[in-house]
Design a protein around this motif. Structure first.
Motif, PDB file in Angstrom:
ATOM      1  N   HIS A   1      -2.852   0.036  -4.673  1.00  0.00           N
ATOM      2  CA  HIS A   1      -1.721  -0.833  -4.320  1.00  0.00           C
ATOM      3  C   HIS A   1      -0.432  -0.078  -4.655  1.00  0.00           C
ATOM      4  O   HIS A   1      -0.461   0.899  -5.405  1.00  0.00           O
TER       5      HIS A   1
ATOM      6  N   CYS B   1     -10.970  -7.913  -0.886  1.00  0.00           N
ATOM      7  CA  CYS B   1     -11.758  -7.729   0.332  1.00  0.00           C
ATOM      8  C   CYS B   1     -12.144  -9.075   0.956  1.00  0.00           C
ATOM      9  O   CYS B   1     -12.828  -9.880   0.332  1.00  0.00           O
TER      10      CYS B   1
ATOM     11  N   ARG C   1       0.843  -1.206   0.000  1.00  0.00           N
ATOM     12  CA  ARG C   1       0.000   0.000   0.000  1.00  0.00           C
ATOM     13  C   ARG C   1       0.871   1.246   0.000  1.00  0.00           C
ATOM     14  O   ARG C   1       1.931   1.254   0.652  1.00  0.00           O
TER      15      ARG C   1
ATOM     16  N   ARG D   1      -4.472 -10.591   8.746  1.00  0.00           N
ATOM     17  CA  ARG D   1      -5.437 -10.927   7.694  1.00  0.00           C
ATOM     18  C   ARG D   1      -5.873 -12.398   7.819  1.00  0.00           C
ATOM     19  O   ARG D   1      -7.030 -12.728   7.608  1.00  0.00           O
TER      20      ARG D   1
ATOM     21  N   ARG E   1      -4.902  -8.546  -1.791  1.00  0.00           N
ATOM     22  CA  ARG E   1      -5.578  -7.574  -0.926  1.00  0.00           C
ATOM     23  C   ARG E   1      -7.085  -7.596  -1.140  1.00  0.00           C
ATOM     24  O   ARG E   1      -7.795  -6.736  -0.596  1.00  0.00           O
TER      25      ARG E   1
ATOM     26  N   TRP F   1       0.743  -7.776   8.478  1.00  0.00           N
ATOM     27  CA  TRP F   1      -0.479  -7.807   7.660  1.00  0.00           C
ATOM     28  C   TRP F   1      -0.939  -9.254   7.444  1.00  0.00           C
ATOM     29  O   TRP F   1      -2.122  -9.571   7.612  1.00  0.00           O
TER      30      TRP F   1
HETATM   31  C1  HEM Z   1     -20.194  -3.916  -0.360  1.00  0.00           C
HETATM   32  C2  HEM Z   1     -19.324  -3.942   0.629  1.00  0.00           C
HETATM   33  C3  HEM Z   1     -17.827  -3.865   0.468  1.00  0.00           C
HETATM   34  C4  HEM Z   1     -17.049  -3.432  -0.583  1.00  0.00           C
HETATM   35  C5  HEM Z   1     -17.509  -2.907  -1.928  1.00  0.00           C
HETATM   36  C6  HEM Z   1     -15.664  -3.576  -0.194  1.00  0.00           C
HETATM   37  C7  HEM Z   1     -14.588  -3.251  -1.010  1.00  0.00           C
HETATM   38  C8  HEM Z   1     -13.271  -3.397  -0.651  1.00  0.00           C
HETATM   39  C9  HEM Z   1     -12.143  -3.044  -1.490  1.00  0.00           C
HETATM   40  C10 HEM Z   1     -12.232  -2.444  -2.880  1.00  0.00           C
HETATM   41  C11 HEM Z   1     -11.025  -3.323  -0.793  1.00  0.00           C
HETATM   42  C12 HEM Z   1      -9.587  -3.108  -1.264  1.00  0.00           C
HETATM   43  C13 HEM Z   1      -9.082  -4.303  -2.050  1.00  0.00           C
HETATM   44  C14 HEM Z   1      -7.742  -4.043  -2.722  1.00  0.00           C
HETATM   45  O1  HEM Z   1      -6.846  -3.524  -2.087  1.00  0.00           O
HETATM   46  O2  HEM Z   1      -7.610  -4.305  -3.925  1.00  0.00           O
HETATM   47  C15 HEM Z   1     -11.420  -3.859   0.486  1.00  0.00           C
HETATM   48  C16 HEM Z   1     -10.553  -4.244   1.470  1.00  0.00           C
HETATM   49  C17 HEM Z   1     -10.958  -4.741   2.686  1.00  0.00           C
HETATM   50  N1  HEM Z   1     -12.250  -4.967   3.117  1.00  0.00           N
HETATM   51 FE1  HEM Z   1     -13.925  -4.634   2.077  1.00  0.00          FE
HETATM   52  N2  HEM Z   1     -15.622  -4.090   1.069  1.00  0.00           N
HETATM   53  C18 HEM Z   1     -16.911  -4.288   1.512  1.00  0.00           C
HETATM   54  C19 HEM Z   1     -17.299  -4.802   2.728  1.00  0.00           C
HETATM   55  C20 HEM Z   1     -16.456  -5.284   3.687  1.00  0.00           C
HETATM   56  C21 HEM Z   1     -16.864  -5.934   4.912  1.00  0.00           C
HETATM   57  C22 HEM Z   1     -18.323  -6.202   5.309  1.00  0.00           C
HETATM   58  C23 HEM Z   1     -15.744  -6.223   5.603  1.00  0.00           C
HETATM   59  C24 HEM Z   1     -15.602  -6.907   6.917  1.00  0.00           C
HETATM   60  C25 HEM Z   1     -16.480  -7.710   7.453  1.00  0.00           C
HETATM   61  C26 HEM Z   1     -14.606  -5.766   4.807  1.00  0.00           C
HETATM   62  C27 HEM Z   1     -13.282  -5.882   5.166  1.00  0.00           C
HETATM   63  C28 HEM Z   1     -12.209  -5.486   4.384  1.00  0.00           C
HETATM   64  C29 HEM Z   1     -10.810  -5.594   4.804  1.00  0.00           C
HETATM   65  C30 HEM Z   1     -10.309  -6.146   6.126  1.00  0.00           C
HETATM   66  C31 HEM Z   1     -10.041  -5.117   3.737  1.00  0.00           C
HETATM   67  C32 HEM Z   1      -8.522  -4.982   3.686  1.00  0.00           C
HETATM   68  C33 HEM Z   1      -7.891  -6.108   2.913  1.00  0.00           C
HETATM   69  C34 HEM Z   1      -6.379  -5.972   2.846  1.00  0.00           C
HETATM   70  O3  HEM Z   1      -5.862  -4.866   2.720  1.00  0.00           O
HETATM   71  O4  HEM Z   1      -5.718  -7.013   2.896  1.00  0.00           O
HETATM   72  N3  HEM Z   1     -15.079  -5.205   3.654  1.00  0.00           N
HETATM   73  N4  HEM Z   1     -12.803  -3.905   0.547  1.00  0.00           N
END
Ligand code: HEM
Length: 468
Positions: free
Chosen positions: A331, A400, A78, A106, A398, A102
């Motif tokens: 990223h 979600c 990031r 994760r 990464r 991380w």
């Molecule tokens: C419609 C709902 C959601 C959308 C559209 C969404 C979208 C995203 C996106 C675009 C990323 C970044 C991915 C990347 O770096 O390429 C992300 C990361 C993340 N999301 Fe979601 N998210 C949603 C709901 C949730 C929910 C409900 C949770 C937890 C219960 C969550 C937990 C996380 C976490 C922990 C990350 C970080 C992943 C990482 O950096 O390793 N998200 N999300």
């Protein structure tokens, strides 16, 4: 590395680069235009430069797969988000650099939020909050947008901490609102690319307090309830029970669910309501399916899912039509690289053009139209060739980890709401506009609509279900 030719992109000003080309509101339209204009001969890779920082937009499935998946070892870091640093968000998985800390956090998070057996254990929270939501809508339909915020807060807080949230005024919901407003700002391209400006933002100290409160307060409440033996089953209580994960890690990963999952879920629910107001044919077809399959004397449930293909198609179309994070989360490239003959320097910020990919007319004909039929083949739900979740939830390592939880949440909301309510525009001659606020997780601009129970029996069903 064999090539020093940068990918094509819009010409910029000296030093400032493309700084003023990226609008603070709805920048995805400009990204989309650049993809069409410059991406044709570069495998859909577009190069920008902002205040000396190289930025690359990936606009094709191929490029996203090749780099985020195929070369994940160097495309999963990031960039620094200065405003997040100021808020002391070093514990927040989405912001973390790609490394051992991380990876550990994760993995902990994913054992509950990405594993089928755990996701099923969250069904009761989805059910509980959706019934409360229906009752609130019945009692005060004009307040639907507030009821959505409460419902999504209840689901996440219930699943993560087992804490019941009774009202929209609950301090925990207010904290989440405040923190996520700040995160959305911090992650919007116009903000993190132009880093000196955030120094002058007046609310930073308060945001820092919200971040700390979000991180620790609900965890302490859940732990206290657990110690007294009155904790409801949840992410936190199951780890406390199992006893093999360090408490600080439970605390931090739980806060991530609340932080990352709340606002995004609210946005997708708002998008669902907007679509239902603008596309009455879709609403009618969904209600016809619900009446035929479920009938009118009970609410639909997850067990009906296989027999409600159109509701599943609506859920996917909500995620495609207006994804909650339309410019994704950036990223960072950790090594010099060459792709399609173009040089990508170490330190380049690499962004999957989420909205652009989801509005590519070759994959999604008439992309501006809300059309769940694109996910129906031979009468069955089928998104194997064009699943929007491949883009909406980000990329590679990464991606979600909350995506299935979110899909469950939208699905149940759509099924239950449409089974008992009709929804229409407040003024059929002045339909609401499809427009959004600024930020990385832009909210649907407020709009009015008319919501009525479909029948007296439907209103009674809501009351009876809420009492059960
Ligand atoms: C419609 C709902 C959601 C959308 C559209 C969404 C979208 C995203 C996106 C675009 C990323 C970044 C991915 C990347 O770096 O390429 C992300 C990361 C993340 N999301 Fe979601 N998210 C949603 C709901 C949730 C929910 C409900 C949770 C937890 C219960 C969550 C937990 C996380 C976490 C922990 C990350 C970080 C992943 C990482 O950096 O390793 N998200 N999300």
């Amino acid at each position: 590395m064999g090539s020093n030719k940068l990918p094509p992109g819009p010409p910029g000003l000296p030093i400032l680069g493309n700084l003023f080309d990226i609008p603070p509101v709805e920048p995805w339209h400009v990204f989309y235009k650049w993809a069409r204009q410059y991406g044709v001969n570069s495998g859909e890779v577009v190069y920008l430069q902002v205040l000396g920082r190289p930025v690359v937009l990936l606009n094709s499935v191929q490029a996203c797969n090749d780099l985020f998946e195929g070369r994940h070892a160097i495309y999963s870091d990031r960039p620094h988000f200065p405003l997040m640093d100021l808020m002391g968000s070093g514990w927040d998985i989405p912001m973390m650099t790609y490394g051992q800390k991380w990876r550990t956090l994760r993995r902990i998070f994913s054992t509950k939020y990405s594993v089928a057996s755990s996701l099923v254990s969250f069904y009761d929270e989805h059910r509980r909050s959706s019934v409360v939501f229906l009752q609130h809508v019945l009692n005060s339909p004009n307040e639907w947008a507030n009821h959505i915020r409460l419902r999504q807060g209840q689901t996440i807080m219930g699943a993560t901490y087992g804490i019941p949230i009774e009202s929209r005024q609950d301090p925990l919901i207010r904290t989440a609102d405040e923190y996520m407003g700040a995160v959305s700002l911090a992650l919007s391209p116009a903000m993190w690319l132009v880093n000196p400006l955030w120094m002058t933002i007046p609310g930073v100290r308060q945001w820092r307090r919200s971040a700390e409160e979000l991180r620790t307060k609900p965890f302490m409440m859940a732990k206290e309830a657990f110690n007294k033996g009155i904790g409801r089953p949840s992410y936190v209580t199951s780890f406390l029970q199992e006893g093999h994960v360090d408490e600080q890690a439970i605390c931090d990963t739980a806060a991530v669910a609340y932080g990352a999952g709340y606002e995004t879920s609210v946005i997708s629910a708002d998008v669902f309501f907007l679509a239902m107001v603008l596309y009455p044919d879709v609403r009618n077809r969904a209600q016809e399916e619900l009446d035929r399959v479920v009938g009118n004397d009970r609410l639909p449930d997850f067990t009906d899912r296989d027999r409600l293909p159109y509701i599943s198609a609506i859920m996917k179309e909500v995620l495609r039509w207006h994804p909650p994070a339309p410019t994704g989360v950036p990223h960072l490239l950790q090594e010099d690289d060459v792709y399609n003959g173009f040089y990508l320097p170490k330190g380049t910020v690499v962004m999957g053009n989420v909205w652009g990919l989801l509005h590519n007319p070759e994959m999604y004909p008439e992309p501006e139209r809300f059309m769940p039929e694109r996910f129906i083949r031979d009468g069955a739900f089928d998104c194997s060739a064009n699943d929007p979740s491949r883009f909406t939830f980000g990329f590679g390592r990464r991606v979600c980890p909350g995506r299935v939880f979110s899909e469950d949440s939208i699905w149940l909301l759509a099924a239950r709401f449409l089974s008992v309510f009709d929804i229409s525009p407040a003024d059929p001659k002045a339909l609401p506009e499809v427009s959004f606020t600024g930020g990385a997780a832009p909210r649907v601009k407020p709009f009015e609509c008319i919501i009525r129970p479909r029948s007296t029996a439907a209103a009674e069903l809501v009351e009876v279900s809420a009492r059960a």
